[in-house]
Write a protein that holds these residues in place. Sequence first.
Motif, PDB file in Angstrom:
ATOM      1  N   HIS A   1       0.868  -1.176   0.000  1.00  0.00           N
ATOM      2  CA  HIS A   1       0.000   0.000   0.000  1.00  0.00           C
ATOM      3  C   HIS A   1       0.899   1.218   0.000  1.00  0.00           C
ATOM      4  N   SER A   2       0.726   2.110  -0.976  1.00  0.00           N
ATOM      5  CA  SER A   2       1.577   3.291  -1.070  1.00  0.00           C
ATOM      6  C   SER A   2       0.723   4.514  -1.369  1.00  0.00           C
TER       7      SER A   2
ATOM      8  N   LEU B   1       9.724   5.985   1.290  1.00  0.00           N
ATOM      9  CA  LEU B   1       9.512   5.441   2.629  1.00  0.00           C
ATOM     10  C   LEU B   1       8.283   6.058   3.279  1.00  0.00           C
ATOM     11  N   ALA B   2       8.136   7.374   3.156  1.00  0.00           N
ATOM     12  CA  ALA B   2       6.964   8.039   3.738  1.00  0.00           C
ATOM     13  C   ALA B   2       5.684   7.555   3.082  1.00  0.00           C
ATOM     14  N   ALA B   3       5.693   7.396   1.766  1.00  0.00           N
ATOM     15  CA  ALA B   3       4.487   6.950   1.056  1.00  0.00           C
ATOM     16  C   ALA B   3       4.096   5.533   1.450  1.00  0.00           C
ATOM     17  N   LEU B   4       5.086   4.676   1.736  1.00  0.00           N
ATOM     18  CA  LEU B   4       4.805   3.296   2.121  1.00  0.00           C
ATOM     19  C   LEU B   4       4.338   3.185   3.570  1.00  0.00           C
ATOM     20  N   THR B   5       4.845   4.049   4.435  1.00  0.00           N
ATOM     21  CA  THR B   5       4.522   3.938   5.860  1.00  0.00           C
ATOM     22  C   THR B   5       3.340   4.808   6.282  1.00  0.00           C
ATOM     23  N   SER B   6       2.991   5.795   5.464  1.00  0.00           N
ATOM     24  CA  SER B   6       1.834   6.662   5.757  1.00  0.00           C
ATOM     25  C   SER B   6       0.972   6.777   4.508  1.00  0.00           C
ATOM     26  N   PRO B   7       0.356   5.672   4.078  1.00  0.00           N
ATOM     27  CA  PRO B   7      -0.288   5.654   2.758  1.00  0.00           C
ATOM     28  C   PRO B   7      -1.659   6.307   2.699  1.00  0.00           C
ATOM     29  N   ASP B   8      -2.243   6.662   3.845  1.00  0.00           N
ATOM     30  CA  ASP B   8      -3.636   7.116   3.842  1.00  0.00           C
ATOM     31  C   ASP B   8      -3.837   8.555   4.303  1.00  0.00           C
ATOM     32  N   CYS B   9      -2.767   9.281   4.587  1.00  0.00           N
ATOM     33  CA  CYS B   9      -2.922  10.640   5.114  1.00  0.00           C
ATOM     34  C   CYS B   9      -3.120  11.635   3.968  1.00  0.00           C
TER      35      CYS B   9
ATOM     36  N   LEU C   1       1.497  14.100   4.325  1.00  0.00           N
ATOM     37  CA  LEU C   1       2.556  13.244   3.788  1.00  0.00           C
ATOM     38  C   LEU C   1       3.853  14.034   3.663  1.00  0.00           C
ATOM     39  N   ALA C   2       3.760  15.292   3.275  1.00  0.00           N
ATOM     40  CA  ALA C   2       4.960  16.125   3.197  1.00  0.00           C
ATOM     41  C   ALA C   2       5.617  16.258   4.568  1.00  0.00           C
ATOM     42  N   LEU C   3       4.813  16.394   5.620  1.00  0.00           N
ATOM     43  CA  LEU C   3       5.358  16.426   6.975  1.00  0.00           C
ATOM     44  C   LEU C   3       6.055  15.105   7.295  1.00  0.00           C
ATOM     45  N   ALA C   4       5.447  13.979   6.888  1.00  0.00           N
ATOM     46  CA  ALA C   4       6.068  12.676   7.125  1.00  0.00           C
ATOM     47  C   ALA C   4       7.425  12.577   6.446  1.00  0.00           C
ATOM     48  N   VAL C   5       7.527  13.059   5.201  1.00  0.00           N
ATOM     49  CA  VAL C   5       8.812  13.017   4.493  1.00  0.00           C
ATOM     50  C   VAL C   5       9.840  13.881   5.213  1.00  0.00           C
ATOM     51  N   ASP C   6       9.435  15.081   5.618  1.00  0.00           N
ATOM     52  CA  ASP C   6      10.366  15.977   6.303  1.00  0.00           C
ATOM     53  C   ASP C   6      10.874  15.353   7.604  1.00  0.00           C
ATOM     54  N   LEU C   7       9.977  14.722   8.347  1.00  0.00           N
ATOM     55  CA  LEU C   7      10.370  14.079   9.598  1.00  0.00           C
ATOM     56  C   LEU C   7      11.370  12.958   9.353  1.00  0.00           C
TER      57      LEU C   7
ATOM     58  N   CYS D   1       1.421  -0.803   8.743  1.00  0.00           N
ATOM     59  CA  CYS D   1       2.011  -0.069   7.620  1.00  0.00           C
ATOM     60  C   CYS D   1       3.480   0.241   7.885  1.00  0.00           C
ATOM     61  N   TRP D   2       3.818   0.531   9.133  1.00  0.00           N
ATOM     62  CA  TRP D   2       5.212   0.806   9.445  1.00  0.00           C
ATOM     63  C   TRP D   2       6.063  -0.436   9.282  1.00  0.00           C
ATOM     64  N   ILE D   3       5.590  -1.567   9.789  1.00  0.00           N
ATOM     65  CA  ILE D   3       6.352  -2.801   9.654  1.00  0.00           C
ATOM     66  C   ILE D   3       6.578  -3.117   8.172  1.00  0.00           C
ATOM     67  N   ALA D   4       5.483  -3.109   7.414  1.00  0.00           N
ATOM     68  CA  ALA D   4       5.559  -3.513   6.004  1.00  0.00           C
ATOM     69  C   ALA D   4       6.262  -2.461   5.153  1.00  0.00           C
ATOM     70  N   GLY D   5       5.904  -1.196   5.340  1.00  0.00           N
ATOM     71  CA  GLY D   5       6.453  -0.144   4.502  1.00  0.00           C
ATOM     72  C   GLY D   5       7.946   0.030   4.697  1.00  0.00           C
ATOM     73  N   TYR D   6       8.395   0.005   5.948  1.00  0.00           N
ATOM     74  CA  TYR D   6       9.823   0.161   6.188  1.00  0.00           C
ATOM     75  C   TYR D   6      10.596  -0.995   5.569  1.00  0.00           C
ATOM     76  N   HIS D   7      10.074  -2.212   5.729  1.00  0.00           N
ATOM     77  CA  HIS D   7      10.813  -3.360   5.209  1.00  0.00           C
ATOM     78  C   HIS D   7      10.868  -3.337   3.688  1.00  0.00           C
TER      79      HIS D   7
END
Length: 319
Positions: A16-17, A55-63, A68-74, A302-308
């Motif tokens: 999920h991305s 990485l942000a798109a995979l771990t935060s796919p629904d925001c 999502l831009a905040l997730a990438v910056d973090l 999503c964090w487990i799967a997206g990060y991996h």
Amino acid sequence: MPVFHAAVLDLPFPPHSHPDREPAALLHQEWLRRHEGLGGAVDRAVYDRWDVPRLAALTSPDCATGDLALAVDLLGFYFLFDDGFDSGLGRSPARVAEVCTRLTALLHGDGPPPGARTPVERAFADLWERSARGMSARWRARSAYNWEWYFACHPAEAAGRLSGRRPDREGYLALRRGTAAMETLFDMVERLNRFEVPQEVLHHPTLRLMRQLAADIPSFTNDVHSYAQELARGDVANMVMIVREERGGTPEEAAAQVMREAQGMVDRFVGLSAEVPGICDLLGLSPAGHEAARRYVDGLACWIAGYHRWEVDTGRYGN
């Protein structure tokens, strides 16, 4: 030095991305320009190969796209801040403590004034203000504590590099659970998706265990993928190294054991997730509380799967 290309988990979570990865990546480039100096010695072309927006798109796919831009910056901040200690600074615990104490002070409104902030401090102050915006006082207090935990572990990590002594498993986990910053990222599951989990379910023993599993899985697999780099620079807090100390054998055998342990944690997480609806019923949660708990569990997954999925082919680890 070995690079363990076959180190992958069997994940039951469907891929999920986020569809707006590219717009968020453009916003992230603007943010990096505004905070020039954050990256220190990290070359921009090298940074781009890490593909942090993916990485942000995979771990935060629904925001929302803006979130999502905040997730990438973090995520960019975590990587660039952490890499700042790969230099001589990372072997000076007292200097690291000074850096981290100033950052922690920003969480409580008594940090250095804007005109006296370093590039790292300016970047973090921006991220903290955006993250805390609109969240409850309870969430802000929890997140501030978790950020303090993250920052405060870096001097101990620097002391470990200086001593050259490899920690045992218990000591490793105590340190790694701080420096991995996963609790701050799990707080952001709520912030990025704009909900908060009722405290009675957030702190239920089953949810606490699930959160610990979701934090340890990426730490274990990351240690496999980053083993060669960490060995080369003299780091000692790596689970592959610790398993070799425990069991002997080759690096490949130790890495395989670490991955088996991580897979066991994935399986345990999946089993516990099936218990959450019944726990919510027993706690008498409202429909909204049920939904918040479900979304939180989905966010951890999503964090487990997206990060991996990101770590197996990112340019960050030379894969």
